[in-house]
Motif scaffolding. Structure first.
Motif, PDB file in Angstrom:
ATOM      1  N   HIS A   2       0.845  -1.153   0.032  1.00  0.00           N
ATOM      2  CA  HIS A   2       0.101   0.006  -0.017  1.00  0.00           C
ATOM      3  C   HIS A   2       0.799   1.242   0.036  1.00  0.00           C
ATOM      4  N   ARG A   3       0.814   2.157  -1.000  1.00  0.00           N
ATOM      5  CA  ARG A   3       1.518   3.226  -1.134  1.00  0.00           C
ATOM      6  C   ARG A   3       1.657   4.125   0.135  1.00  0.00           C
ATOM      7  N   ASP A   4       0.458   4.127   1.060  1.00  0.00           N
ATOM      8  CA  ASP A   4       0.362   5.155   2.031  1.00  0.00           C
ATOM      9  C   ASP A   4       0.864   4.455   3.345  1.00  0.00           C
ATOM     10  N   TRP A   5       1.022   3.149   3.481  1.00  0.00           N
ATOM     11  CA  TRP A   5       1.578   2.372   4.211  1.00  0.00           C
ATOM     12  C   TRP A   5       3.068   1.691   4.079  1.00  0.00           C
ATOM     13  N   GLU A  34       1.848   4.245  -9.492  1.00  0.00           N
ATOM     14  CA  GLU A  34       1.593   2.920  -9.796  1.00  0.00           C
ATOM     15  C   GLU A  34       0.128   2.262  -9.623  1.00  0.00           C
ATOM     16  N   ALA A  35      -0.448   3.161  -8.868  1.00  0.00           N
ATOM     17  CA  ALA A  35      -1.860   2.912  -8.262  1.00  0.00           C
ATOM     18  C   ALA A  35      -2.764   3.302  -9.336  1.00  0.00           C
ATOM     19  N   GLU A  36      -2.421   3.821 -10.307  1.00  0.00           N
ATOM     20  CA  GLU A  36      -3.239   4.132 -11.595  1.00  0.00           C
ATOM     21  C   GLU A  36      -3.584   3.108 -12.450  1.00  0.00           C
ATOM     22  N   PRO A  76      10.789  -8.595  -2.214  1.00  0.00           N
ATOM     23  CA  PRO A  76      10.983  -7.673  -1.001  1.00  0.00           C
ATOM     24  C   PRO A  76       9.867  -6.701  -1.087  1.00  0.00           C
ATOM     25  N   PRO A  77       9.524  -6.086  -0.139  1.00  0.00           N
ATOM     26  CA  PRO A  77       8.578  -4.864   0.109  1.00  0.00           C
ATOM     27  C   PRO A  77       9.024  -3.806  -0.986  1.00  0.00           C
ATOM     28  N   ALA A  78      10.206  -3.585  -1.155  1.00  0.00           N
ATOM     29  CA  ALA A  78      10.662  -2.101  -1.904  1.00  0.00           C
ATOM     30  C   ALA A  78      10.342  -2.426  -3.425  1.00  0.00           C
ATOM     31  N   GLU A  79      10.399  -3.809  -3.964  1.00  0.00           N
ATOM     32  CA  GLU A  79      10.031  -4.229  -5.193  1.00  0.00           C
ATOM     33  C   GLU A  79       8.702  -4.455  -5.489  1.00  0.00           C
ATOM     34  N   ARG A  80       7.700  -4.365  -4.640  1.00  0.00           N
ATOM     35  CA  ARG A  80       6.332  -4.621  -4.737  1.00  0.00           C
ATOM     36  C   ARG A  80       5.569  -3.550  -5.592  1.00  0.00           C
ATOM     37  N   LEU A  81       4.550  -3.846  -6.221  1.00  0.00           N
ATOM     38  CA  LEU A  81       3.798  -2.642  -7.026  1.00  0.00           C
ATOM     39  C   LEU A  81       3.026  -1.718  -5.763  1.00  0.00           C
ATOM     40  N   ALA A  82       3.330  -0.307  -5.903  1.00  0.00           N
ATOM     41  CA  ALA A  82       2.748   0.553  -4.968  1.00  0.00           C
ATOM     42  C   ALA A  82       1.533   0.765  -5.340  1.00  0.00           C
ATOM     43  N   CYS A 126      -5.646   0.233  -1.393  1.00  0.00           N
ATOM     44  CA  CYS A 126      -6.638  -0.948  -0.960  1.00  0.00           C
ATOM     45  C   CYS A 126      -7.497  -1.677  -1.953  1.00  0.00           C
ATOM     46  N   ARG A 127      -7.846  -0.774  -2.836  1.00  0.00           N
ATOM     47  CA  ARG A 127      -8.719  -1.168  -3.996  1.00  0.00           C
ATOM     48  C   ARG A 127      -8.033  -2.256  -4.902  1.00  0.00           C
ATOM     49  N   ASP A 128      -6.632  -2.001  -4.892  1.00  0.00           N
ATOM     50  CA  ASP A 128      -6.034  -3.089  -5.647  1.00  0.00           C
ATOM     51  C   ASP A 128      -5.495  -4.366  -5.288  1.00  0.00           C
ATOM     52  N   PHE A 129      -5.600  -4.214  -3.942  1.00  0.00           N
ATOM     53  CA  PHE A 129      -5.374  -5.439  -3.040  1.00  0.00           C
ATOM     54  C   PHE A 129      -6.851  -6.414  -3.230  1.00  0.00           C
ATOM     55  N   ALA A 130      -7.594  -5.798  -3.203  1.00  0.00           N
ATOM     56  CA  ALA A 130      -9.126  -6.321  -3.354  1.00  0.00           C
ATOM     57  C   ALA A 130      -9.208  -7.007  -4.893  1.00  0.00           C
ATOM     58  N   VAL A 131      -9.088  -6.187  -5.874  1.00  0.00           N
ATOM     59  CA  VAL A 131      -9.254  -6.277  -7.368  1.00  0.00           C
ATOM     60  C   VAL A 131      -8.304  -7.501  -7.587  1.00  0.00           C
ATOM     61  N   LEU A 132      -6.942  -7.539  -7.278  1.00  0.00           N
ATOM     62  CA  LEU A 132      -6.104  -8.572  -7.469  1.00  0.00           C
ATOM     63  C   LEU A 132      -6.740  -9.974  -7.080  1.00  0.00           C
ATOM     64  N   LEU A 133      -7.221  -9.879  -5.460  1.00  0.00           N
ATOM     65  CA  LEU A 133      -7.500 -11.140  -5.223  1.00  0.00           C
ATOM     66  C   LEU A 133      -8.701 -11.558  -5.828  1.00  0.00           C
ATOM     67  N   VAL A 134      -9.783 -10.771  -5.946  1.00  0.00           N
ATOM     68  CA  VAL A 134     -10.937 -11.256  -6.846  1.00  0.00           C
ATOM     69  C   VAL A 134     -10.447 -11.851  -7.946  1.00  0.00           C
ATOM     70  N   ALA A 135      -9.374 -11.340  -8.857  1.00  0.00           N
ATOM     71  CA  ALA A 135      -9.141 -11.667 -10.059  1.00  0.00           C
ATOM     72  C   ALA A 135      -8.681 -13.161  -9.819  1.00  0.00           C
ATOM     73  N   LEU A 136      -7.969 -13.564  -8.598  1.00  0.00           N
ATOM     74  CA  LEU A 136      -7.224 -14.786  -8.657  1.00  0.00           C
ATOM     75  C   LEU A 136      -8.314 -15.755  -8.042  1.00  0.00           C
ATOM     76  N   LEU A 137      -9.496 -15.200  -7.094  1.00  0.00           N
ATOM     77  CA  LEU A 137     -10.313 -16.237  -6.808  1.00  0.00           C
ATOM     78  C   LEU A 137     -11.113 -16.763  -7.989  1.00  0.00           C
ATOM     79  N   ARG A 138     -11.361 -15.727  -8.841  1.00  0.00           N
ATOM     80  CA  ARG A 138     -11.970 -15.984 -10.089  1.00  0.00           C
ATOM     81  C   ARG A 138     -11.629 -17.044 -10.907  1.00  0.00           C
ATOM     82  N   ALA A 139     -10.177 -16.536 -10.998  1.00  0.00           N
ATOM     83  CA  ALA A 139      -9.223 -17.698 -11.644  1.00  0.00           C
ATOM     84  C   ALA A 139      -9.454 -19.149 -11.405  1.00  0.00           C
TER      85      ALA A 139
END
Length: 277
Positions: A39-42, A57-59, A77-83, A86-99
C-alpha cells in the motif's frame, strides 16, 4: 447467467490473462497478493521510503496491467512490490479467486478497524462458499504480518459485517440517524460526511455490476457535493443504497444501474487494459 456464475467470470478489469498453478484457498491467494503489492500510504510500515513518482503505480486500472508491470506473482521484497491502494489488493484477489473458479467481487465501503471510533474509506473482497454464503475478507490486512495495521484480534479472512460497512449500509445508517456521518470518511485527509459516502455508494454499485473502478473515479452524481444535491438525487441515492447494502441480487443491481445514466461508469473505465507504466 446464474448469479454465482457471473461472479466467477472475470470482468474486463479483473481479467488476469493466463495464470497457472494457483492455490485455491483464499488465505493462500491473499498471501500471494501481499507478496507482490504494497500500500503506497503504508509503505513505511514495511521499511520502504516510497519515492513520490511511484505513487502513480496505483493508477493501473486493470489486473493485466498490474501483472505486466510485476512480471510474475513471485513474492518479492517490499521495496520491489507494486505500490497500490486497498482497491488493488481487493481487485487482484478477486481476479485470482475467479481464476480458480471461486465467486468473488470487490466491495467499496468503510472499515472500522483502523482508527478507533471511525470508519475509513476502504475496499475489501466478498467471496462465496457453499457453507457460508457471501463473506468478507481483507486482502491487505490478511497478507500483512500480524499487528501491522493495528487491527487487534480481527480475523481479516472473516470480517464481521459491523466491522466493515459496505457503502450502502453506511449511507442508510447515517441517513436514519443511527450513525454520525462525521465518523465515516477518509481520516488521513480529514474528509467526512455524506459526500464521502455517496461516492462509494455509486462505486460499490459499479463493482457489483462488473466494473471495479478506481477509488478516485468520479462521474455522474459523485462530484456534486451532498449539500448541493437536489432532493430527487438524494432520493436516487436512497434507492441505490439498499442494493449496495444487500449486495444485489445481481438482477436488481443491474436494474438499479439502469435507473439513471449518471450511475453508470463512463465507457473508458471498461475499455481493454492499458499497458503497464
Amino acid at each position: 447467467m446464474e448469479e454465482l456464475e457471473f461472479y466467477r467470470q472475470q470482468s474486463v478489469i479483473t481479467d488476469p490473462g493466463e495464470v497457472a498453478g494457483l492455490p485455491t484457498d483464499p488465505a493462500d491467494l491473499a498471501t500471494l497478493v501481499g507478496g507482490v503489492l504494497i500500500h503506497r500510504d503504508w509503505a513505511w510500515k514495511f521499511g520502504v521510503d516510497l519515492p513520490e513518482p511511484r505513487r502513480a503505480e496505483a493508477e493501473l486500472r486493470y489486473v493485466k496491467a498490474m501483472l505486466s508491470h510485476l512480471g510474475s506473482l513471485e513474492p518479492r521484497p517490499p521495496a520491489e512490490r507494486l505500490a497500490v491502494t486497498c482497491r488493488d489488493f481487493a481487485v487482484l484477489l478477486v481476479a485470482l479467486l475467479r481464476a480458480v473458479g471461486v465467486p468473488a467481487r470487490a466491495r467499496a465501503g468503510f472499515a472500522g478497524y483502523f482508527v478507533p471510533g471511525f470508519y475509513d474509506d476502504h475496499w475489501v473482497v466478498e467471496t462465496w462458499s457453499a457453507d457460508r454464503g457471501w463473506y468478507l475478507l481483507d486482502a491487505q490486512v490478511a497478507s500483512a504480518p500480524p499487528g501491522a495495521y493495528g487491527t487487534g484480534d480481527l480475523d481479516p479472512l472473516d470480517i464481521p459485517r459491523d466491522a466493515f460497512l459496505v457503502a450502502g449500509q453506511a449511507w442508510m445508517e447515517c441517513r436514519a440517524g443511527q450513525r454520525d456521518p462525521q465518523t465515516v470518511g477518509t481520516s488521513a485527509a480529514d474528509l467526512t460526511g455524506f459526500w464521502e459516502i455517496q461516492g462509494n455508494v455509486i462505486r460499490d454499485l459499479a463493482a457489483l455490476t462488473g466494473t471495479e473502478v478506481l477509488p478516485w473515479d468520479n462521474w455522474g452524481l459523485i462530484p456534486t457535493h451532498y449539500d448541493n444535491l437536489p432532493a430527487e438525487d438524494v432520493a436516487l441515492l436512497d434507492t441505490v443504497a439498499p442494493v449496495s447494502a444487500a449486495g444485489g441480487p445481481l438482477l436488481v443491481a443491474r436494474e438499479t444501474l439502469a435507473l439513471d445514466a449518471r450511475l453508470e461508469p463512463p465507457p473508458f473505465m471498461v475499455e481493454p487494459a492499458q499497458p503497464a507504466i
